[in-house]
Motif scaffolding. Structure first.
Motif, PDB file in Angstrom:
ATOM      1  N   THR A 125       0.838  -1.200   0.000  1.00  0.00           N
ATOM      2  CA  THR A 125       0.000   0.000   0.000  1.00  0.00           C
ATOM      3  C   THR A 125       0.868   1.243   0.000  1.00  0.00           C
ATOM      4  N   ALA A 171       1.627   9.313  -5.558  1.00  0.00           N
ATOM      5  CA  ALA A 171       1.893  10.677  -5.090  1.00  0.00           C
ATOM      6  C   ALA A 171       3.010  11.312  -5.900  1.00  0.00           C
ATOM      7  N   LEU A 200      -4.051  10.305   8.949  1.00  0.00           N
ATOM      8  CA  LEU A 200      -3.822  11.214   7.830  1.00  0.00           C
ATOM      9  C   LEU A 200      -4.852  12.336   7.830  1.00  0.00           C
ATOM     10  N   VAL A 236      -4.015  11.148  -0.423  1.00  0.00           N
ATOM     11  CA  VAL A 236      -3.307   9.930  -0.014  1.00  0.00           C
ATOM     12  C   VAL A 236      -4.200   9.067   0.860  1.00  0.00           C
ATOM     13  N   VAL A 296       0.897   3.848  -3.143  1.00  0.00           N
ATOM     14  CA  VAL A 296       0.441   5.204  -2.876  1.00  0.00           C
ATOM     15  C   VAL A 296       1.587   6.187  -3.085  1.00  0.00           C
ATOM     16  N   GLY A 297       2.789   5.751  -2.718  1.00  0.00           N
ATOM     17  CA  GLY A 297       3.966   6.586  -2.928  1.00  0.00           C
ATOM     18  C   GLY A 297       4.195   6.895  -4.392  1.00  0.00           C
ATOM     19  N   MET A 343      -6.095  10.200  -7.475  1.00  0.00           N
ATOM     20  CA  MET A 343      -5.575  11.265  -6.615  1.00  0.00           C
ATOM     21  C   MET A 343      -5.472  12.600  -7.344  1.00  0.00           C
ATOM     22  N   ALA A 397      -6.605   7.288  -1.343  1.00  0.00           N
ATOM     23  CA  ALA A 397      -5.986   6.277  -2.200  1.00  0.00           C
ATOM     24  C   ALA A 397      -5.585   5.037  -1.410  1.00  0.00           C
ATOM     25  N   ALA A 398      -5.180   5.254  -0.158  1.00  0.00           N
ATOM     26  CA  ALA A 398      -4.729   4.124   0.652  1.00  0.00           C
ATOM     27  C   ALA A 398      -5.849   3.112   0.854  1.00  0.00           C
ATOM     28  N   VAL A 455      -2.845  17.043  -0.599  1.00  0.00           N
ATOM     29  CA  VAL A 455      -2.101  15.816  -0.885  1.00  0.00           C
ATOM     30  C   VAL A 455      -2.401  14.764   0.163  1.00  0.00           C
ATOM     31  N   VAL A 456      -2.380  15.163   1.436  1.00  0.00           N
ATOM     32  CA  VAL A 456      -2.622  14.192   2.509  1.00  0.00           C
ATOM     33  C   VAL A 456      -4.012  13.583   2.381  1.00  0.00           C
TER      34      VAL A 456
END
Lengths: 263, 294, 326
Positions: free
Chosen positions: B86, B94, B281, B218, B90-91, B164, B221-222, B214-215
């Protein structure tokens, strides 16, 4: 265009027509700015004085639909010439705005901003201190240079903006109603500062306060509004040495304005 | 004349009348509203309680270090590869979407806000934010899995990136627009080029807001499953980016119907981990948001 | 630096520290601005690419089967007979049910949070709880739905079915996985969206409108129902439409709870299926032929959600441009 400028005229602004889209904002205003003097623009609201001021450093370029017809001669080069980079112009002509607008950085960084932008390679601390001293702010902030510029009072912020503008030594400093958002004491401080600044700089100030012009300006330009063509178009009515203008105005409109008949 | 005198003496009844029909109706409606509000809170607490109850017992060191149980192994196993998977995907998402979204947002907010292309781009972003997540998966399948010849973490990352991007772009645009105009004026007055004004003055001020966006993206998306179903699928092994990759969401999905108690327990534990992650988050984004308001 | 000075020579007085922008500055500026334009275009192209890729792959299936797939219920992969009417029905019906329930609760909560019912601290807490509902991932709701909600719903459904089985909505028996559970969870998921946008709409009602209502002696609820809600109705409609859009796009919780049976029934206790579930379940093992059909289904889903979302956005921007004065 290589017009010979009179010896002490550093910047010759001839605004023939200034449009915002279809609106004619200013017409026929010739304002010579003299070196090491303070030139004041006065007049009722909507007379175009700010528009003319902002045309001098091409700040109005940011406004959609802005069109300038005329010339602004700066050292025998027309600022509105196609070959001229407005960014370079603004580095040589500084501006202070009505609302103090320091950056969201420390006091030091605010002043250093212009120096860094112009890739100054010398002693930054020295220059920052010099600018803050010239801006009559050093004593009040010398112990808190790292604090945010936004933490200062209104008058201090405005002096910070002045220090920021003069740090790189621009030849001309434009000030658009710099004191209208400030209290009388802060206003007084800035007026005193202006009188000192003119030793090194040339200052051009827009003010809605006649008495301020009388106090600080060497030359005063009086603008008014022309409604004869249907819209409200600003234009230069009369310009002279301040003492002359106030004691012996030539135009009827000037006489009326100075005697407070309209604002 | 007498009638008028009497009229004047007849004061309106100003006393409270709690049993009058209008008042009763008001009380009834208010009660219904309160009940609705309470009912709406129930699922949240129910979910949290269940997660802790069913998944909490599995929270131990092994959960985070072990790989999933092989086949129907009755005890043991962890979700380490799912967590790493994950985070990895997700990284990637991003990494792709932050520069993409922020740069486009700069154009939309500053450099060309009134241009036609900006309007179309804004519309596209808003439209994409409503895209069903499975469509993002189908699309990522079409461009990544087919071209790369197999399922991979990269494909999963791309699928998540599509989800995202709209959030990041639109939030960044809003944030940049909210930077006071006078700071931009000051920057230009000092002789900044448009990009200098953006990078030296405007973006630093807009940064907390952008990070918030962004957070939040994220966090969303997680928790996504559908886009990963046919891009990264699942794996019981440690992370291999070019191969199918495990993720918390897909693990929960796969094990939710399992007949193995062990796997079911892991599903609950993974859900707990995922929800805690997402909640943290969300808190972080709120904290950043409240800091900027000061 | 000397060369650039000479270039802009006139503008450089020797006492000044000002320098014109260097070539590096100018190049960086150009590149940066171009890059932002590139990514702006990329955003547009991305959407176009998505639509065309999926549409393109659906085209062969569209040519082969025409519109029949939208109305047929057969699914016989081996004989090349497909139809996803049950899926379309399931998607629309589940979203509609979720909208009714989620809409009612969402608007009620929005009213509760904006009409001074609670002290500020409690308002903030409730607002946060509702927002956190939205943060829970779909798959976790699915898991919770299976093991918590369904056991609770079973007795309720049985009672309703046995007592009111004649009513079309309760006409089949409930086996746990079906429209009832799915729609309920879906309504929980869209409630925060509807509540949030409705709150915005209610807050945008000008204070003077509320003043006028109270000034006439209306009770709190009379003011809400007869004046404030109607004024905010535009924004609330937008909230509902966007909530519907979200419901239509939901995949996982539905796939896990809806029963995945290609049945079309008005009964809320019947199992059903959705377009998203169809894709989720069939895509991995689909062969080339089936893939085209599935893409066709994806297109249908895409179209439905796109239209609904665009409608919702339009309604909201249209209604927020009007009465926004204070």
């Amino acid at each position: 265009m290589n017009t010979l400028l009179q010896d002490d005229v550093i910047l010759d602004c001839r605004a023939e027509k200034i449009f915002y889209s279809d609106f004619l904002a200013v017409r026929d205003s010739h304002v010579p700015i003299r070196k090491n003097q303070i030139t004041g623009f006065i007049g009722p609201s909507g007379c175009g004085k700010s528009t003319v001021l902002r045309s001098i450093n091409r700040m109005n370029d940011l406004i959609r639909g802005f069109k300038f017809f005329g010339t602004v001669q700066f050292h025998s080069m027309d600022i509105y010439d196609k070959k001229v980079d407005p960014v370079a112009v603004r580095r040589n002509i500084g501006m202070v705005f009505q609302q103090p607008n320091p950056f969201a950085m420390s006091i030091y960084e605010n002043v250093a901003f212009g120096l860094r932008l112009n890739r100054f390679k010398g002693n930054m601390d020295e220059q920052v201190e010099k600018a803050l001293r010239d801006g009559a702010l050093w004593d009040e902030v010398k112990d808190k240079l790292k604090k945010s510029g936004l933490s200062l009072s209104g008058g201090q912020q405005q002096r910070l903006c002045i220090a920021r503008a003069i740090a790189t030594g621009p030849q001309v400093l434009l000030m658009d109603e710099p004191c209208s958002a400030l209290d009388p004491i802060a206003t007084r401080q800035i007026e005193e500062l202006m009188l000192k600044l003119k030793e090194r700089f040339t200052v051009c100030i827009v003010t809605h306060n006649m008495q301020q012009a009388q106090r600080v300006a060497d030359q005063t330009a009086f603008f008014s509004v022309d409604i004869s063509m249907g819209g409200r178009t600003g234009y230069l009515v009369e310009m002279a040495a301040t003492k002359e203008l106030f004691s012996n105005p030539q135009e009827q409109l000037t006489k009326e304005y100075l005697h407070g008949e309209f604002s | 004349m007498n009638e008028t005198k009497n009229d004047l003496l007849q004061l309106p009844n100003l006393e409270r009348q709690p049993f009058e029909p209008r008042a009763l109706k008001s009380i009834l409606l208010s009660s219904i509203t309160v009940i609705c509000a309470i009912l709406a809170c129930v699922p949240l607490f129910s979910v949290l309680v269940m997660l802790i109850y069913r998944g909490g017992s599995r929270i131990n060191f092994e959960l985070f270090t072990d790989l999933p149980p092989i086949a129907f192994q009755p005890v043991g196993g962890g979700i380490s590869n799912a967590i790493i998977g994950t985070l990895f995907m997700v990284g990637i998402a991003a990494l792709i979407t932050v520069p993409f979204g922020v740069l486009a947002a700069i154009y939309l907010a500053e450099l060309g806000p009134h241009s036609k292309i900006a309007a179309v781009a804004r519309f596209s972003a808003k439209t994409m934010s409503g895209l069903p997540s499975i469509i993002a998966g189908v699309f990522a399948y079409a461009i990544m899995v087919i071209t790369m010849g197999g399922y991979s973490a990269w494909a999963g990352g791309v699928a998540l990136a599509i989800l995202m991007l709209p959030t990041i772009l639109l939030t960044a645009e809003e944030t940049i627009k909210m930077v006071p105009k006078r700071m931009k004026e000051a920057a230009f007055g000092m002789g900044c080029t448009p990009s200098q004004s953006m990078t030296k003055v405007i973006l630093p001020v807009a940064l907390p807001g952008i990070i918030t966006g962004v957070v939040l993206a994220v966090a969303r998306a997680a928790g996504e499953t559908a886009p990963l179903l046919f891009t990264a699928i699942f794996s019981e092994y440690a992370l291999e980016p070019n191969d199918p990759t495990a993720s918390l969401a897909v693990l929960i999905y796969n094990y939710s119907n399992s007949t193995s108690e062990n796997q079911l327990e892991l599903a609950w534990a993974a859900s707990l981990v995922l929800v805690v992650l997402v909640f943290i988050l969300n808190m972080v984004s709120r904290w950043i948001g409240s800091r900027t308001r000061n | 630096m000397a060369a650039e000075n000479r270039e802009e020579g006139i503008l450089n007085h020797k006492e000044t520290l000002a320098a014109p922008p260097t070539t590096v500055d100018k190049t960086f500026d150009k590149c940066f601005r171009t890059l932002t334009l590139v990514f702006t275009w990329a955003t547009v192209l991305l959407l176009a690419f998505i639509v065309f890729r999926i549409g393109g792959q659906a085209l062969p299936a569209l040519k082969e089967h025409g519109l029949s797939l939208l109305f047929s219920s057969d699914w016989d992969a081996n004989n090349n007979r497909f139809g996803f009417w049950p899926q379309i029905w399931g998607t629309l019906y589940s979203s509609f049910l979720a909208l009714v329930l989620g809409g009612f609760f969402g608007i009620t909560i929005a009213i509760f949070l904006t009409q001074d019912f609670l002290p500020h601290k409690l308002e903030v807490i409730l607002k946060n709880i509702v927002e956190l509902l939205a943060a829970i991932p779909s798959v976790v709701y699915g898991l919770w739905g299976i093991y918590v909600l369904i056991p609770i719903l079973q007795p309720v459904a049985d009672k309703l079915h046995s007592s009111f089985g004649w009513f079309p909505l309760f006409s089949t028996s409930f086996s746990g996985f079906g429209m009832f559970s799915a729609a309920l969870v879906l309504s929980i998921m869209i409630l925060p969206t509807i509540a949030a946008i409705s709150q915005d709409a209610l807050r945008a009602v000008p204070y003077k409108t509320k003043e006028a209502a109270f000034g006439m002696g209306a009770t709190r609820w009379e003011a809400i129902l007869r004046v404030i809600l109607p004024t905010a109705s535009g924004g609330i409609s937008g909230a509902l439409v966007l909530g519907l859009g979200r419901a239509l796009g939901e995949t996982m919780a539905l796939a896990m709870l809806v029963g995945n049976s290609a049945t079309v029934s008005l009964s809320i206790f019947s199992p059903a299926t959705t377009l998203a579930a169809l894709l989720a379940l069939n895509f991995p093992e689909a062969d080339l032929n089936q893939t085209g059909v599935l893409m066709y289904a994806a297109c249908t889903l895409l179209l439905i959600t796109l239209v609904v979302n665009m409608l919702g956005t339009l309604i909201i921007s249209a209604t927020s441009m009007k009465g926004d004065e204070r």
